[in-house]
Design an enzyme around this catalytic site. Structure first.
Site, PDB file in Angstrom:
ATOM      1  N   TYR A  34       0.832  -1.200   0.000  1.00  8.91           N
ATOM      2  CA  TYR A  34       0.000   0.000   0.000  1.00  8.91           C
ATOM      3  C   TYR A  34       0.875   1.262   0.000  1.00  8.91           C
ATOM      4  O   TYR A  34       1.367   1.705   1.029  1.00  8.91           O
ATOM      5  CB  TYR A  34      -0.938   0.000   1.201  1.00  8.91           C
ATOM      6  N   HIS A  36      -0.027 -12.286   1.116  1.00  7.95           N
ATOM      7  CA  HIS A  36      -0.714 -11.273   0.317  1.00  7.95           C
ATOM      8  C   HIS A  36      -0.717 -11.659  -1.166  1.00  7.95           C
ATOM      9  O   HIS A  36       0.333 -11.678  -1.804  1.00  7.95           O
ATOM     10  CB  HIS A  36      -0.031  -9.924   0.500  1.00  7.95           C
TER      11      HIS A  36
END
Length: 328
Positions: free
Chosen positions: A57, A141
């Site tokens: 992010y 992830h």
């Protein structure tokens, strides 16, 4: 239902709040965020005490920002998860920036790495950015193209970290349900983060993933409840232009919700809690006002007749569980 209601992830003992804070937005997803720290503080004050982040992010931006805010807070006053699978390294001369949709990120490159050493190094790097000595939850992830390496290296590394007490709970976060189902059945996971696959528009996780989680005692955190904006008044679905049939379906959902005086977004936030394995719903907040809006929507009173009308109108199948007013 209250924002700050606590549930435990699997058998881990790690608590999460019913409404939680997803940090992709403050990492600069699609647009710069000038005061993301204020959004975090306001979300925390409203009861969103579970925060989810990742190196991905903003290429570390979200983790740095969260670290700046959390350094002033008692460590037992919040729960935080981060993720492994992408390492960050400085860009070499002449290398192009990553094109991942984040604005204003630092000059680094993402590199996939689900090796044992990569998992440990990713966690170490995240802890440095977060200014913490531990995280509560560690997730794989997006290992879509790395399934076999998960079984051989990444999952054993996560299990070691949990056994060593370095993390409290382990799991995986993905935008698909099929691989998550295989992980739940084959591995000892406390939680999965499923984005976009259990929403008012897409209940594909209900077929196998959620039953597998119920059988194995694995909790579920739901992300992407607005399906990348379509249920929040936008026109994109799964990060692309929504097809006409989905635009029409959302229009029908809105008519039913309007008939009960309930915003579609409020129904979308609450819908996942019809299934007992769902522990938390993630929502992104760029500003304090967005945090306040999400909290208010989440705590809206939603009549059970709304869910009945959605079923009667063919917008939810008869076997899809829906929230009951008295249920936690």
């Amino acid at each position: 239902m209250r924002v700050g209601e606590l549930r435990l992830l699997g058998r881990s003992g790690v608590p999460v709040t019913a409404l939680s804070f997803g940090s992709a937005a403050i990492g600069g997803l699609y647009a710069p965020v000038p005061a993301g720290d204020d959004a975090v503080r306001r979300a925390l004050s409203l009861g969103m005490r579970y925060l989810d982040t990742a190196p991905h992010y903003g290429a570390g931006t979200a983790e740095h920002l969260l670290g700046d805010v959390l350094k002033a807070m008692p460590r037992d006053s919040y729960t935080i998860s981060t993720k492994v699978g992408r390492l960050l390294r400085p860009r070499r001369p002449g290398e192009e920036p990553d094109d991942q949709g984040f604005v204003g990120e630092p000059p680094v490159k993402r590199e996939w790495d689900f090796s044992r050493d990569g998992v440990r190094r990713s966690l170490e790097d995240s802890l440095e950015r977060l200014r913490l000595d531990r995280v509560d939850v560690l997730l794989l992830h997006d290992p879509d193209e790395h399934e076999e390496q998960v079984y051989a290296e990444a999952y054993p590394a996560l299990a070691e970290l949990r056994d060593e007490g370095i993390v409290g709970a382990i799991g995986a976060g993905m935008n698909q349900a099929e691989m998550l189902t295989r992980f739940v059945r084959r591995l000892d996971l406390d939680v999965v983060l499923c984005a976009g696959r259990y929403t008012l528009l897409d209940q594909s996780a209900l077929g196998e993933l959620l039953p597998a989680c119920a059988e194995r005692g694995t909790s579920v955190v739901i992300g992407g409840v607005y399906n990348s904006g379509l249920l929040a008044g936008g026109t994109t679905y799964d990060y692309a232009a929504a097809p006409p049939e989905l635009l029409e379906r959302v229009a029908q959902l809105r008519l039913v919700c309007d008939g009960h005086g309930v915003p579609v977004r409020a129904a979308a936030l609450r819908f996942p809690f019809g299934h007992p394995v769902v522990a938390s719903v993630l929502t992104g907040c760029r500003t304090p006002a967005e945090a306040e809006d999400n909290a208010a929507l989440f705590e809206r009173d939603i009549p059970e007749s709304l869910w009945t009308d959605l079923r009667d109108g063919g917008l939810l199948a008869a076997d899809v569980p829906v929230p009951s007013r008295g249920a936690r």
